[in-house]
Design a protein around this motif. Structure first.
Motif, short mmCIF file in Angstrom:
data_model
loop_
_atom_site.label_atom_id
_atom_site.label_comp_id
_atom_site.label_asym_id
_atom_site.label_seq_id
_atom_site.Cartn_x
_atom_site.Cartn_y
_atom_site.Cartn_z
N UNK A 40 0.84 -1.19 0.00
CA UNK A 40 0.00 0.00 0.00
C UNK A 40 0.88 1.24 0.00
N UNK A 41 0.50 2.26 -0.76
CA UNK A 41 1.25 3.50 -0.76
C UNK A 41 0.68 4.51 -1.74
N UNK A 42 1.37 5.67 -1.82
CA UNK A 42 0.98 6.77 -2.70
C UNK A 42 1.94 6.97 -3.85
N UNK A 43 3.23 6.65 -3.62
CA UNK A 43 4.25 6.88 -4.65
C UNK A 43 4.87 5.54 -5.03
N UNK A 44 4.70 5.18 -6.30
CA UNK A 44 5.23 3.92 -6.82
C UNK A 44 6.36 4.26 -7.78
N UNK A 62 4.00 -1.33 -21.85
CA UNK A 62 2.89 -0.91 -21.02
C UNK A 62 3.12 -1.15 -19.55
N UNK A 63 2.29 -0.48 -18.75
CA UNK A 63 2.34 -0.59 -17.29
C UNK A 63 0.92 -0.51 -16.77
N UNK A 64 0.55 -1.46 -15.92
CA UNK A 64 -0.77 -1.45 -15.30
C UNK A 64 -0.64 -1.74 -13.81
N UNK A 65 -1.40 -1.01 -13.01
CA UNK A 65 -1.50 -1.26 -11.57
C UNK A 65 -2.97 -1.53 -11.27
N UNK A 66 -3.22 -2.54 -10.43
CA UNK A 66 -4.59 -2.86 -10.03
C UNK A 66 -4.73 -2.72 -8.52
N UNK A 67 -5.87 -2.19 -8.08
CA UNK A 67 -6.09 -2.00 -6.65
C UNK A 67 -6.47 -3.32 -5.97
N UNK A 135 4.76 6.75 -10.37
CA UNK A 135 3.31 6.88 -10.39
C UNK A 135 2.94 7.52 -9.05
N UNK A 136 2.30 8.70 -9.13
CA UNK A 136 1.90 9.46 -7.94
C UNK A 136 0.39 9.39 -7.79
N UNK A 137 -0.07 8.96 -6.61
CA UNK A 137 -1.50 8.88 -6.34
C UNK A 137 -1.84 9.82 -5.18
N UNK A 138 -3.06 10.36 -5.18
CA UNK A 138 -3.47 11.34 -4.17
C UNK A 138 -3.66 10.74 -2.78
N UNK A 139 -4.01 9.47 -2.73
CA UNK A 139 -4.25 8.80 -1.45
C UNK A 139 -3.62 7.41 -1.52
N UNK A 140 -3.31 6.82 -0.37
CA UNK A 140 -2.73 5.49 -0.39
C UNK A 140 -3.66 4.48 -1.07
N UNK A 166 7.75 1.39 -3.07
CA UNK A 166 6.48 2.00 -2.73
C UNK A 166 6.74 2.91 -1.54
N UNK A 167 6.47 4.19 -1.72
CA UNK A 167 6.78 5.21 -0.72
C UNK A 167 8.23 5.08 -0.24
N UNK A 168 9.13 4.94 -1.19
CA UNK A 168 10.59 4.82 -0.99
C UNK A 168 11.03 3.55 -0.26
N UNK A 169 10.16 2.57 -0.16
CA UNK A 169 10.51 1.29 0.46
C UNK A 169 10.59 0.22 -0.63
#
Length: 189
Positions: A40-44, A62-67, A135-140, A166-169
Motif C-alpha cells: 500500500x502507498x501513494x508513490x510507486x 505498457x504498465x498497469x496497476x490494479x487496486x 506513479x503518484x496517487x493522491x491517497x494510499x 512504494x513510498x521509498x521502500x
C-alpha cells in the motif's frame, strides 16, 4: 563448560570456512527487503536497472496497476512521470525538430501487445544512472497486481532487472523475462 561447535560450517581449513561464511553472508544480503502480500502507498517507483543488451535505449510496451479489488488504477499524464522522460530529451532529436512518438503516455494507453511505435515508450539509457518511472496517487492505494509489458519491437531494449519501491521502500527486485517478438507480458503480481 565447553561451548558447542558452530555446526553451520563444514569441517575444513579455516580459509575454506571463512570463504563459506562469506558466501552465506553475501546470499543473505542479496535480498534486503520483504515483499508485502498487498503493498500500500501513494508513490510507486519503478527503477529500470538494465536492459537485455542495448547500451543506449530502454523501453516498455505498457504498465498497469490494479487496486485491492483487482480494478485498474487510472494512469494519466498528471500522475505518471519518468527520468529521463523519453528520447525526445536527446540532443539529436531536439536539433532535428521532429518529435519521436514513443513517449511516456504510451505506457498507459491500454495497447500493450504491439510493435507499433504509436504504442511504445522509449528512453535514453545510461548504465551509470538507472531510468525511473514514477506513479503518484493522491491517497494510499493497496495493490493487488502490477503488470509490466516488455519492449517487444526490439527485445534487447527491454528491461532486464527492475526494482519497485512504494513510498521509498523497496518491495521487489528481480528480472523480467526477455520479450518475444510480440509483447508477452511480465506479470509481477
Amino acid at each position: 563448560p565447553k561451548s558447542a561447535p558452530f555446526r553451520g560450517i563444514v569441517a575444513g581449513s579455516p580459509h575454506a570456512a571463512l570463504q563459506q561464511l562469506s558466501t552465506v553472508v553475501e546470499n543473505r544480503t542479496q535480498r534486503q527487503y520483504e515483499t508485502p502480500l498487498l503493498p500500500c502507498g501513494c508513490i510507486f517507483q519503478f527503477v529500470l536497472l538494465n536492459t537485455y543488451g542495448d547500451p543506449h535505449y530502454v523501453g516498455l510496451n505498457g504498465l498497469e496497476l490494479s487496486d485491492e479489488t483487482n480494478v485498474l488504477i487510472p494512469l494519466r499524464s498528471t500522475n505518471v512521470d519518468a527520468l529521463p522522460k523519453d528520447i525526445n530529451n536527446l540532443d539529436f532529436v531536439i536539433k532535428s525538430g521532429v518529435k519521436d512518438i514513443r513517449t511516456l503516455d504510451k505506457l498507459y494507453d491500454g495497447v500493450n501487445e504491439s510493435r507499433d511505435d504509436n504504442h511504445l515508450w522509449l528512453s535514453p539509457y545510461d548504465p551509470a544512472e538507472p531510468n525511473k518511472i514514477f506513479v503518484y496517487l493522491d491517497a494510499p492505494v493497496t495493490l493487488s497486481k502490477v503488470k509490466i509489458w516488455k519492449y517487444s519491437k526490439t527485445p534487447s531494449r527491454g528491461v532486464n532487472e527492475i526494482e519497485i519501491l512504494i513510498d521509498d521502500l523497496l518491495v521487489y527486485r528481480g528480472s523480467l523475462r526477455k520479450a518475444n517478438e510480440f509483447g508477452e507480458e511480465g506479470d509481477l503480481g
